[in-house]
Design an enzyme around this catalytic site. Structure first.
Site, mmCIF file in Angstrom:
data_model
loop_
_atom_site.group_PDB
_atom_site.id
_atom_site.type_symbol
_atom_site.label_atom_id
_atom_site.label_comp_id
_atom_site.label_asym_id
_atom_site.label_seq_id
_atom_site.Cartn_x
_atom_site.Cartn_y
_atom_site.Cartn_z
ATOM 1 N N TYR A 11 0.857 -1.118 0.088
ATOM 2 C CA TYR A 11 -0.113 -0.010 -0.043
ATOM 3 C C TYR A 11 0.674 1.256 -0.019
ATOM 4 C CZ TYR A 11 -2.969 3.595 2.251
ATOM 5 O OH TYR A 11 -3.543 4.793 2.443
ATOM 6 N N ILE A 12 1.816 1.499 0.893
ATOM 7 C CA ILE A 12 2.430 2.661 1.021
ATOM 8 C C ILE A 12 3.567 2.312 0.142
ATOM 9 C CG2 ILE A 12 4.099 3.748 2.416
ATOM 10 C CD1 ILE A 12 2.655 3.041 5.012
ATOM 11 N N ASN A 32 7.840 -9.664 -1.263
ATOM 12 C CA ASN A 32 7.592 -11.115 -1.208
ATOM 13 C C ASN A 32 6.106 -11.449 -1.389
ATOM 14 O OD1 ASN A 32 6.044 -10.451 1.358
ATOM 15 N ND2 ASN A 32 7.402 -11.889 2.507
ATOM 16 N N ASP A 51 12.049 -12.539 -0.398
ATOM 17 C CA ASP A 51 11.953 -12.271 1.088
ATOM 18 C C ASP A 51 13.130 -11.469 1.676
ATOM 19 O OD1 ASP A 51 11.623 -12.677 3.995
ATOM 20 O OD2 ASP A 51 9.517 -13.067 3.077
ATOM 21 N N SER A 115 8.157 4.516 12.839
ATOM 22 C CA SER A 115 6.799 4.567 13.539
ATOM 23 C C SER A 115 6.913 5.828 14.751
ATOM 24 C CB SER A 115 6.165 3.357 13.765
ATOM 25 O OG SER A 115 5.039 3.639 14.473
ATOM 26 N N TYR A 139 5.435 -3.874 18.362
ATOM 27 C CA TYR A 139 5.659 -3.409 17.046
ATOM 28 C C TYR A 139 6.556 -2.104 17.025
ATOM 29 C CZ TYR A 139 4.776 -0.152 12.972
ATOM 30 O OH TYR A 139 4.822 0.778 12.221
ATOM 31 N N LYS A 143 10.880 -1.112 15.775
ATOM 32 C CA LYS A 143 10.923 0.108 15.103
ATOM 33 C C LYS A 143 12.173 0.851 15.757
ATOM 34 C CE LYS A 143 8.196 0.084 11.383
ATOM 35 N NZ LYS A 143 8.425 -0.008 9.977
ATOM 36 N N ILE A 205 -14.951 -0.884 17.179
ATOM 37 C CA ILE A 205 -14.190 0.428 17.854
ATOM 38 C C ILE A 205 -13.711 -0.130 19.075
ATOM 39 C CG2 ILE A 205 -14.114 2.722 18.613
ATOM 40 C CD1 ILE A 205 -16.038 3.490 16.476
ATOM 41 N N GLY A 282 -1.774 -2.261 24.740
ATOM 42 C CA GLY A 282 -0.804 -1.783 23.765
ATOM 43 C C GLY A 282 -1.436 -0.656 22.989
#
Length: 325
Positions: A11-12, A32, A51, A115, A139, A143, A205, A282
């Site tokens: 996507y990005i 990949n 990969d 991030s 996550y 980063k 949500i 988190g």
């Protein structure tokens, strides 16, 4: 320049490839296809299906290139708390493979999709580059560790890098060039779209009891075309100044989950199935990234990151995709 975009079919990544091509760079995509898609390939671009855990392949494909833009991370916050081993292997070990392959092939420049999750729980104010780094999910931890590795590879191997820290990438290319939708999305806006178009039964949500105005989480949403432009500008800066740094990318304002949902209902023209669920482990209540340094250093200013454009361009992408079926 000759640039390898790792994760360039995603996507990005596809938006970054488009931005590079618009500036006449030569691009190779290394992906990949676990989340990337062939529909995001561009004519005239070499696409390698491999990969980042495949070190020999990285060495082969990076040879003769000037720069790497790395976007091939797992990024689901909730999943990272359940399966940290998956994120350790792909995000940390995979990135080290990339850096080692760059060392072996003498590729000097690296733009890293980091991030703002490295900062953990925000205090409601836009987060600057020097704010406390205390990730509240695994996550974000991966980063932050990669950013620390980058400092050492700069010092020891002279790989110059820019880490771009941002939160929620959203929206779609306003021109409609990029047609591939995210597979199994975990981010809010594509999940809302799947509920709107009947791909999933409802939007959940996660939490409406946070200490925010409407009780839902607040995030800084950046249009993906603005992010792509920042990646290209970061690459240009590295070539011109040969200096590593980390930059936060944001609008300086936050939108709540409820506000995003309400705007999507407005654009859709009817109610989208939704219910409130429990908080996810988190998830900080509020995170907003400052971007004054990126504006001054890179000359970067978001052009498409208002709420209406974020939702409208995403809705149009989903509409085009399902009307073509």
């Amino acid at each position: 320049m000759k640039v390898v975009v790792i994760g360039g079919a995603g996507y990005i990544g596809a938006h970054v490839v488009k931005a590079l091509l618009d500036k006449d760079h030569q691009v190779k995509v290394y992906d990949n296809l676990s989340t990337g898609q062939e529909i995001n390939y561009f004519n005239g671009v070499e696409n390698v299906v491999a990969d980042i855990l495949d070190y020999p392949s990285l060495v082969k494909e990076l040879l003769g290139f000037d720069a790497v833009i790395h976007l091939a991370a797992f990024k689901a916050v909730g999943e990272s708390m359940e399966f940290p081993e998956k994120y350790s292997i792909n995000n940390i070990m995979g990135t080290l493979n990339v850096l080692n392959a760059m060392t072996a092939t003498k590729v000097p420049y690296f733009v890293f999709s980091s991030s703002a999750a490295i900062f953990g729980e925000g205090n409601g104010e836009p987060i600057g580059e020097e704010a406390l780094k205390a990730p509240s999910n695994y996550y974000g931890f991966t980063k932050l560790e990669i950013e620390r590795f980058l400092a050492w590879y700069d010092r020891l191997k002279d790989i110059k890098s820019i880490s771009l820290r941002y939160f929620n990438a959203a929206g779609y290319d306003p021109s409609g060039t990029i047609k591939g939708l995210e597979r199994n999305p975990a981010n809010l806006i594509p999940v809302i779209m799947e509920a709107a178009f009947g791909i999933r039964s409802e939007l959940v949500i996660f939490g409406n009891d946070y200490p925010t105005t409407d009780g839902t989480c607040i995030r800084d949403y950046i249009h993906v075309s603005d992010l792509a432009e920042a990646h290209v500008k970061a690459l240009d800066y590295l070539v011109l100044h040969n200096q590593s740094m980390s930059l936060n990318l944001g609008t300086g304002r936050g939108l709540s989950v409820q506000e995003i949902y309400d705007e999507a209902v407005h654009v859709h023209g009817s109610v989208i199935p939704m219910r409130y669920g429990e908080r996810r482990d988190g998830d900080p209540s509020q995170l907003i990234a400052a971007s004054s340094k990126a504006q001054s250093v890179l000359g970067w200013t978001p052009q498409y990151s208002d709420r209406e454009t974020l939702i409208k361009t995403t809705y149009q992408a989903y509409q085009r995709y399902y009307q073509s079926k």
